[in-house]
Design a protein around this motif. Structure first.
Motif, PDB file in Angstrom:
ATOM      1  N   CYS A  21     -56.025 -56.153 -14.784  1.00  0.00           N
ATOM      2  CA  CYS A  21     -56.113 -54.720 -15.106  1.00  0.00           C
ATOM      3  C   CYS A  21     -56.957 -53.981 -14.080  1.00  0.00           C
ATOM      4  O   CYS A  21     -56.628 -52.857 -13.678  1.00  0.00           O
ATOM      5  CB  CYS A  21     -56.702 -54.533 -16.507  1.00  0.00           C
ATOM      6  SG  CYS A  21     -55.591 -55.027 -17.853  1.00  0.00           S
ATOM      7  N   LYS A  22     -58.037 -54.613 -13.633  1.00  0.00           N
ATOM      8  CA  LYS A  22     -58.913 -53.983 -12.640  1.00  0.00           C
ATOM      9  C   LYS A  22     -58.231 -53.910 -11.281  1.00  0.00           C
ATOM     10  O   LYS A  22     -58.266 -52.879 -10.602  1.00  0.00           O
ATOM     11  CB  LYS A  22     -60.220 -54.755 -12.538  1.00  0.00           C
ATOM     12  CG  LYS A  22     -61.219 -54.144 -11.565  1.00  0.00           C
ATOM     13  CD  LYS A  22     -62.532 -54.923 -11.551  1.00  0.00           C
ATOM     14  CE  LYS A  22     -63.521 -54.294 -10.580  1.00  0.00           C
ATOM     15  NZ  LYS A  22     -64.809 -55.038 -10.562  1.00  0.00           N
ATOM     16  N   GLN A  23     -57.590 -55.011 -10.872  1.00  0.00           N
ATOM     17  CA  GLN A  23     -56.973 -55.065  -9.548  1.00  0.00           C
ATOM     18  C   GLN A  23     -55.876 -54.024  -9.380  1.00  0.00           C
ATOM     19  O   GLN A  23     -55.754 -53.388  -8.323  1.00  0.00           O
ATOM     20  CB  GLN A  23     -56.399 -56.456  -9.290  1.00  0.00           C
ATOM     21  CG  GLN A  23     -55.711 -56.591  -7.937  1.00  0.00           C
ATOM     22  CD  GLN A  23     -55.183 -57.991  -7.689  1.00  0.00           C
ATOM     23  OE1 GLN A  23     -55.467 -58.929  -8.451  1.00  0.00           O
ATOM     24  NE2 GLN A  23     -54.410 -58.161  -6.631  1.00  0.00           N
ATOM     25  N   SER A  80     -58.328 -59.198 -17.676  1.00  0.00           N
ATOM     26  CA  SER A  80     -59.235 -58.134 -17.254  1.00  0.00           C
ATOM     27  C   SER A  80     -59.210 -57.972 -15.740  1.00  0.00           C
ATOM     28  O   SER A  80     -59.237 -56.847 -15.220  1.00  0.00           O
ATOM     29  CB  SER A  80     -60.661 -58.432 -17.735  1.00  0.00           C
ATOM     30  OG  SER A  80     -60.749 -58.358 -19.141  1.00  0.00           O
ATOM     31  N   GLN A  81     -59.169 -59.085 -15.023  1.00  0.00           N
ATOM     32  CA  GLN A  81     -59.114 -59.028 -13.565  1.00  0.00           C
ATOM     33  C   GLN A  81     -57.826 -58.351 -13.095  1.00  0.00           C
ATOM     34  O   GLN A  81     -57.828 -57.546 -12.153  1.00  0.00           O
ATOM     35  CB  GLN A  81     -59.224 -60.432 -12.980  1.00  0.00           C
ATOM     36  CG  GLN A  81     -60.589 -61.065 -13.176  1.00  0.00           C
ATOM     37  CD  GLN A  81     -60.635 -62.506 -12.719  1.00  0.00           C
ATOM     38  OE1 GLN A  81     -59.598 -63.121 -12.445  1.00  0.00           O
ATOM     39  NE2 GLN A  81     -61.825 -63.063 -12.652  1.00  0.00           N
TER      40      GLN A  81
END
Length: 226
Positions: free
Chosen positions: A5-7, A2-3
């Motif tokens: 994908c966000k970054q 998830s991190q």
């Protein structure tokens, strides 16, 4: 994941993702994790999966297991066929030709389904090995980016597992009791990637921080290109 994908902005509201499902632990983990992530409200996205059957080599996964795996997660699995003739191209290894032909089928299917992103299960080890292979054999320091937008059509390749080591995916697959698939590919060991995997292991024995050094160097190259 998830991190990551966000970054890198890998997933946005309204995305339709097509996951390349080979049957290996990496692609099974990718589909499993993306389905879990899709249950969170934001961003809102949908997931479908595709398995490409090669008709000219003995590489195959248990399609009934893959269909069941996808169905249990509420995902539609599309099965398509393709083949290649290694005797027609002596510039590239059969492994490359197989991969490229499978990728073309995924591109075409994504377009037919209206998916705007193709999610592949490449992990951090794949990124490191590709970077060193390109350095040694093409004279370029580059690798597979977290996101690659295609120029010829409206599609982006995303790699949500690009910051996860292969051994962690192996542990996850074991914990989730994924059914191991038999490796029947006749070219599996006769590739530069197989050789580079052993070289990376030797380099990491010399420098345990190798993955961070190579990753940060690739990041600096990508930033200059942007």
């Amino acid at each position: 994941m998830s991190q990551t994908c966000k970054q890198y902005g890998l997933i946005a509201d309204g995305d339709r993702l097509l996951v390349g499902l080979s049957g290996g632990k990496d692609s099974l983990a990718l589909l499993d994790l993306l389905v879990l992530r899709s249950h969170i409200l934001k961003p809102s996205f949908s997931v479908e999966a595709a398995y490409v059957r090669m008709t000219n080599i003995s590489y195959a996964s248990d399609e009934s297991y893959l269909l069941s795996f996808a169905r249990q997660r509420g995902v539609v699995l599309h099965v398509v066929e393709t083949s290649f003739d290694p005797s027609t191209d002596h510039r590239h290894q059969p492994c490359f030709l197989c991969s490229w032909n499978r990728r073309k089928q995924l591109f075409a299917l994504a377009q037919r389904l209206g998916c705007n992103k193709l999610a592949l299960g490449h992990h951090r080890d794949d990124i490191l090995q590709t970077a060193l292979m390109n350095l040694c054999f093409t004279g370029q320091f580059s690798s597979m980016p977290p996101m690659l937008r295609m120029n010829k059509f409206d599609l982006a390749i995303v790699r949500p597992l690009c910051e996860i080591r292969e051994r962690l995916l192996g542990e996850y697959a074991a914990e989730q009791q994924f059914l191991p698939q038999k490796v029947l590919c006749p070219y599996d060991d006769a590739t530069r990637r197989a050789d580079m995997k052993h070289i990376v292991e030797q380099l990491e024995a010399m420098n345990p921080e190798l993955e961070y050094s190579v990753w940060h160097a690739l990041e600096r190259v990508r930033q200059r290109q942007d």
